[in-house]
Design an enzyme around this catalytic site. Structure first.
Site, PDB file in Angstrom:
ATOM      1  CD  GLU A  26      -2.849  -0.926   0.082  1.00 21.02           C
ATOM      2  OE1 GLU A  26      -3.027   0.119  -0.582  1.00 21.02           O
ATOM      3  OE2 GLU A  26      -3.461  -1.804  -0.486  1.00 21.02           O
ATOM      4  CG  LEU A  69       9.288   2.432  -6.274  1.00 21.48           C
ATOM      5  CD1 LEU A  69       8.875   1.823  -4.803  1.00 21.48           C
ATOM      6  CD2 LEU A  69       7.931   2.502  -6.984  1.00 21.48           C
ATOM      7  CE1 TYR A 109      -6.437   3.431  -0.396  1.00 23.32           C
ATOM      8  CE2 TYR A 109      -3.979   3.066   0.125  1.00 23.32           C
ATOM      9  CZ  TYR A 109      -5.157   2.436  -0.765  1.00 23.32           C
ATOM     10  OH  TYR A 109      -5.333   1.445  -1.253  1.00 23.32           O
ATOM     11  CG  ASP A 127      -7.667   4.703  -4.108  1.00 23.39           C
ATOM     12  OD1 ASP A 127      -9.076   4.413  -4.516  1.00 23.39           O
ATOM     13  OD2 ASP A 127      -7.205   3.606  -4.702  1.00 23.39           O
ATOM     14  CB  CYS A 182     -15.247   2.538 -12.949  1.00 25.41           C
ATOM     15  SG  CYS A 182     -16.317   4.173 -13.045  1.00 25.41           S
ATOM     16  CB  CYS A 189     -20.918   1.456 -18.510  1.00 24.21           C
ATOM     17  SG  CYS A 189     -20.113   3.253 -18.241  1.00 24.21           S
TER      18      CYS A 189
END
Ligand code: SF4
Length: 341
Positions: A26, A69, A109, A127, A182, A189
């Site tokens: 994460e 990174l 988050y 997020d 999405c 959709c």
């Protein structure tokens, strides 16, 4: 959640619910694409298999594994938080939001992600993906990233997260929907499991939502970068403490820009002596050019060969090319290496 269990991408950090591994993934995934993290996460957890290993690591080594990174404070804070967790929580990522938020580098988050995914606690998260899905699904017409939007999203996420098991799956399912179906442009959709309830789909507003803030133009920066080479070794300088990318190694660099820069020298302080001071490097011929982006800066650089004049200044060192793989280099220094090889 059914859709997620069928369609989720097989990503290595999803194979275990170990809180340490979830936390590292994460932390890496913030501001960084999944494709990039796929090559960093396995190396990181192989080198530091447990939280204790990370807490005992030297900062330089953690930075070296993070090299490329970006947002290097994330790496420093991971190590700091690991030390704190060993000291105060017996080496296990804490199980309450309050304790998680008290750790270095852990925001709402990350706290929500680790607590829900690793421990299945009913903790919400928001997020960019969640923002896009919710904004379209519920027709929320607020500017993305605004305080009002964030307040609405967190309150919705908190209401929707399952209380009796499955919180981690739910959170990951919403994010996965945003990442794979999405998507920002041309959402699919037709394949979406929630299309029947979706406001944006029904009203033909998928192109409008979420409403994006006006974009700031990137700040242009023009640099000259110098590659001094001697018997297979290259001369590098360490970036100063306290600034951006502090402690990372780069090729000697100066800003040569006469483009309008808002804060000249902010990104690359003039590390080489100014006119009138004794020169450290004597520039040679051009080796190539490169482009690079750091946050909102768009960098163009010319790479030149150079020769050292006199002593190696303090904070500069010769490194054999073979050593560079394991050194905490800036992402741009890696590009310079490719240009100058
Ligand atoms: S129906 Fe379309 S716009 Fe609505 S959530 Fe699904 S993919 Fe997004």
């Amino acid at each position: 959640m059914e859709w997620y269990s069928r369609e989720c991408r097989a990503l290595p950090w999803r194979e275990s619910r170990d809180s340490y591994r979830v936390w590292i993934s994460e932390a890496m995934l913030q501001q960084t694409r999944v494709e990039t993290v796929l090559s960093y996460w396995p190396r990181f957890v192989e080198r530091f298999p447990t939280l204790e290993d990370l807490s005992e690591a030297e900062e330089d080594e953690v930075l070296a594994l993070w090299s490329g990174l970006g947002y290097y404070n994330r790496a420093r804070k991971l190590r700091e938080a690991a030390i704190e967790i060993v000291r105060q929580h017996g080496g296990e990522f804490p199980r309450t939001r309050e304790e998680a938020l008290a750790l270095a580098g852990v925001g709402p988050y990350t706290a929500g992600a680790v607590l829900s995914i690793a421990y299945d606690l009913p903790e919400a998260l928001v997020d960019g993906n969640v923002q896009r899905v919710f904004s379209r699904l519920f027709g929320i017409d607020e500017v993305a990233g605004s305080t009002r939007m964030n307040r609405l999203l967190w309150s919705l996420a908190g209401e929707l997260v399952p209380r009796s098991g499955g919180a981690g799956t739910w959170n990951q399912a919403v994010m996965e929907l945003g990442a794979t179906v999405c998507v920002p442009r041309s959402p699919r959709c037709g394949e979406c499991p929630v299309r029947r309830g979706c406001v944006a789909h029904r009203e033909g507003r998928t192109g409008e939502l979420p409403r994006m803030p006006e974009k700031r133009e990137p700040t242009l920066v023009q640099l000259s970068i110098f590659v001094a080479e001697r018997e297979g070794a290259v001369l590098l300088e360490q970036r100063p403490v306290g600034g951006r990318m502090a402690g990372l190694w780069q090729f000697p660099t100066i800003e040569v820009s006469d483009l309008p820069i808002e804060q000249p020298g902010e990104l690359f302080p003039r590390l080489l002596p100014r006119a009138g001071e004794s020169p450290v490097l004597s520039p040679g011929g051009p080796l190539g050019a490169l482009r690079h982006s750091i946050t909102r800066y768009s960098i163009r650089a010319e790479v030149h060969s150079a020769e050292l004049v006199g002593e190696v200044p303090s904070g500069w060192r010769w490194f054999d090319r073979g050593q560079l793989e394991d050194l905490a280099l800036t992402g741009m220094a890696r590009k310079v290496l490719r240009v100058s090889e």
